[in-house]
Design a protein around this motif. Structure first.
Motif, PDB file in Angstrom:
ATOM      1  N   LEU A   1      11.715   3.123   9.309  1.00 21.00           N
ATOM      2  CA  LEU A   1      10.907   1.942   9.030  1.00 21.00           C
ATOM      3  C   LEU A   1       9.772   2.320   8.083  1.00 21.00           C
ATOM      4  O   LEU A   1       9.150   3.391   8.238  1.00 21.00           O
ATOM      5  N   ASP A   2       9.522   1.488   7.119  1.00 24.02           N
ATOM      6  CA  ASP A   2       8.455   1.749   6.151  1.00 24.02           C
ATOM      7  C   ASP A   2       7.640   0.485   5.972  1.00 24.02           C
ATOM      8  O   ASP A   2       8.116  -0.502   5.389  1.00 24.02           O
ATOM      9  N   ARG A   3       6.453   0.478   6.561  1.00 21.62           N
ATOM     10  CA  ARG A   3       5.637  -0.729   6.508  1.00 21.62           C
ATOM     11  C   ARG A   3       5.285  -1.113   5.070  1.00 21.62           C
ATOM     12  O   ARG A   3       5.197  -2.301   4.731  1.00 21.62           O
ATOM     13  N   GLU A   4       5.103  -0.092   4.190  1.00 20.47           N
ATOM     14  CA  GLU A   4       4.745  -0.390   2.807  1.00 20.47           C
ATOM     15  C   GLU A   4       5.891  -1.096   2.086  1.00 20.47           C
ATOM     16  O   GLU A   4       5.674  -1.888   1.163  1.00 20.47           O
ATOM     17  N   THR A   5       7.111  -0.797   2.510  1.00 17.29           N
ATOM     18  CA  THR A   5       8.278  -1.441   1.880  1.00 17.29           C
ATOM     19  C   THR A   5       8.555  -2.819   2.492  1.00 17.29           C
ATOM     20  O   THR A   5       8.818  -3.787   1.777  1.00 17.29           O
ATOM     21  N   ALA A   6       8.498  -2.866   3.823  1.00 13.98           N
ATOM     22  CA  ALA A   6       8.758  -4.135   4.527  1.00 13.98           C
ATOM     23  C   ALA A   6       7.925  -4.165   5.795  1.00 13.98           C
ATOM     24  O   ALA A   6       8.162  -3.380   6.716  1.00 13.98           O
ATOM     25  N   SER A   7       6.932  -5.021   5.799  1.00 13.36           N
ATOM     26  CA  SER A   7       6.047  -5.102   6.973  1.00 13.36           C
ATOM     27  C   SER A   7       6.559  -6.079   8.019  1.00 13.36           C
ATOM     28  O   SER A   7       6.056  -6.112   9.130  1.00 13.36           O
ATOM     29  N   GLU A   8       7.545  -6.879   7.673  1.00 11.36           N
ATOM     30  CA  GLU A   8       8.117  -7.832   8.603  1.00 11.36           C
ATOM     31  C   GLU A   8       9.636  -7.837   8.445  1.00 11.36           C
ATOM     32  O   GLU A   8      10.159  -7.578   7.368  1.00 11.36           O
TER      33      GLU A   8
END
Length: 421
Positions: free
Chosen positions: A400-407
């Motif tokens: 998981l990468d919040r910078e790429t996809a936070s939702e």
């Protein structure tokens, strides 16, 4: 600093079952009665029940069971009547789950509700009326209405008795369903000039302790000259019936003949009322013997129906036959997705295959109509797994990468194998 990734769900599914426990209790226990020490039986610490926000996932049975998290006990929330809850189905059991959070854990619990002898046999008719010719021969049989007993097993209906037995004796036969067919057999010829009216008492007794019983009176009027009873062309009629058949559908016509002439040879037809609800579903034309559907049948409620049909001539003699309907299932139920638990946020450094949601899926249809497949909307980040029969979990399937996809929006679709699906 740990960042959280927000997750949104439209329909979801399950984590592994960590344990299961079963209890057996009698029906009609009072409110607050003890069922079992669920914490002890599952090896859970009482603190875990509180920190994990333990809750019951009981579905339709939520009104009957409650969890005392302070003591880890299962208690009766409302008095349970086995007959109202399960009718004649045995065994009768309430299945539910205990769900814990942080981390998500899932435990199965089964509470079997055993029968007590709280119902006496009853007859649907207030009395039975027969008009029998004095020329009826010895051995002539007359079909009697069976009694109903809502209890099951040893507490259910066991035997019948008839009194007095001056002219008639009782004959009991076991049918294919294990029930007692009840007939009154003429043992001694009737004499209208000696006695025109007879009154007998039929008693039904159950097998409970102590025994409970119900009675109905049989009134016999002795008539002149009728020495042949109606006889059906078949003793048993069989047919298949689609569960989506429309009201008013003509199903079949049964025929009985009587060798007597005149009014004594005129036959009328009726359906016995000894089976609960049968007269709300089927009717028969008293003159022609045509059987019609008048109610809505449902394969998921009953797969078979038996009609006991009586033919009666004008002299009071009767004959009987059975009609057996096998109900054919149609795909009239969609899969139901029951979301049990979800995680609304998750650290971006969560480990591989972290559980983010659990759910239960079921389809009330049978065979291929009740089989289904579930899948996610296009996504490489999450996967769905069938962890046990009907239970599913959604897990992470990559980094998981919040910078790429936070939702993430996750959609679960379940389709059955029926035609059309």
């Amino acid at each position: 600093m740990r960042r959280q990734v927000l997750l949104f769900f439209s329909m979801l599914f399950l984590c592994p079952v960590l344990g299961q426990v079963s209890y057996s209790i009698p029906e009609e226990m009072s409110k607050g009665s003890f069922i079992g020490n669920i914490a002890q039986d599952l090896g859970l610490d009482l603190k875990r029940l509180k920190t994990g926000k333990a809750r019951l996932h009981v579905g339709n049975g939520a009104e009957y069971i409650e969890l005392n998290k302070e003591k880890g006990l299962l208690l009766i929330k409302e008095r349970m009547d086995r007959e109202a809850f399960c009718k004649q189905t045995t065994p009768c059991a309430l299945h539910f789950q205990i769900i814990l959070e942080n981390p998500i854990e899932f435990f199965r619990v089964t509470v079997e509700i055993t029968d007590i002898n709280d119902n006496a046999p009853i007859f649907k008719m207030n009395n039975m009326l027969f008009e029998i010719s004095e020329l009826a021969v010895r051995g002539s049989t007359f079909v009697l209405e069976r009694a109903l007993d809502y209890d099951v097993g040893m507490n259910g209906l066991k035997s019948y008795s008839l009194y007095p037995t001056d002219n008639f004796v009782l004959k009991l036969n076991d049918n294919a369903g294990g029930e007692k067919e009840v007939e009154m057999v003429l043992e001694k010829p009737l004499d209208r000039e000696e006695k025109e009216q007879l009154t007998l008492t039929l008693t039904a007794v159950d097998g409970g302790e102590p025994h409970l019983s119900g009675t109905v009176q049989i009134h016999v009027t002795v008539l002149d000259v009728n020495d042949n009873a109606p006889v059906f062309t078949q003793s048993t009629y069989k047919a298949s019936l689609m569960e989506n058949s429309q009201k008013g559908t003509s199903l079949m016509t049964v025929t009985a003949t009587d060798r007597d002439q005149g009014t004594n040879g005129v036959v009328t037809y009726s359906i016995s009322s000894n089976t609960e609800g049968i007269l709300d579903l089927f009717e028969i034309d008293g003159t022609s013997g045509e059987v019609r559907l008048i109610g809505k049948i449902d394969y998921e409620i009953s797969k078979h129906y038996q009609l006991d049909v009586k033919a009666r001539d004008q002299g009071g003699l009767t004959g009987s036959c059975k009609i057996l309907f096998d109900i054919i299932d149609v795909n009239d139920n969609i899969p139901i997705i029951d979301l049990m638990s979800t995680t609304q946020s998750i650290p971006e450094d969560s480990t591989f295959q972290t559980v983010v949601a659990v759910m239960n899926v079921h389809d009330a249809d049978s065979d291929t109509n009740g089989e289904f497949q579930c899948f996610l909307s296009e996504s490489l980040t999450f996967i769905i797994e069938n962890t046990s029969n009907g239970f599913y979990s959604i897990r992470t399937n990559g980094e998981l990468d919040r910078e790429t996809a936070s939702e993430h929006n996750i959609t679960v679709t379940c389709s059955d194998e029926g035609v059309p699906s």
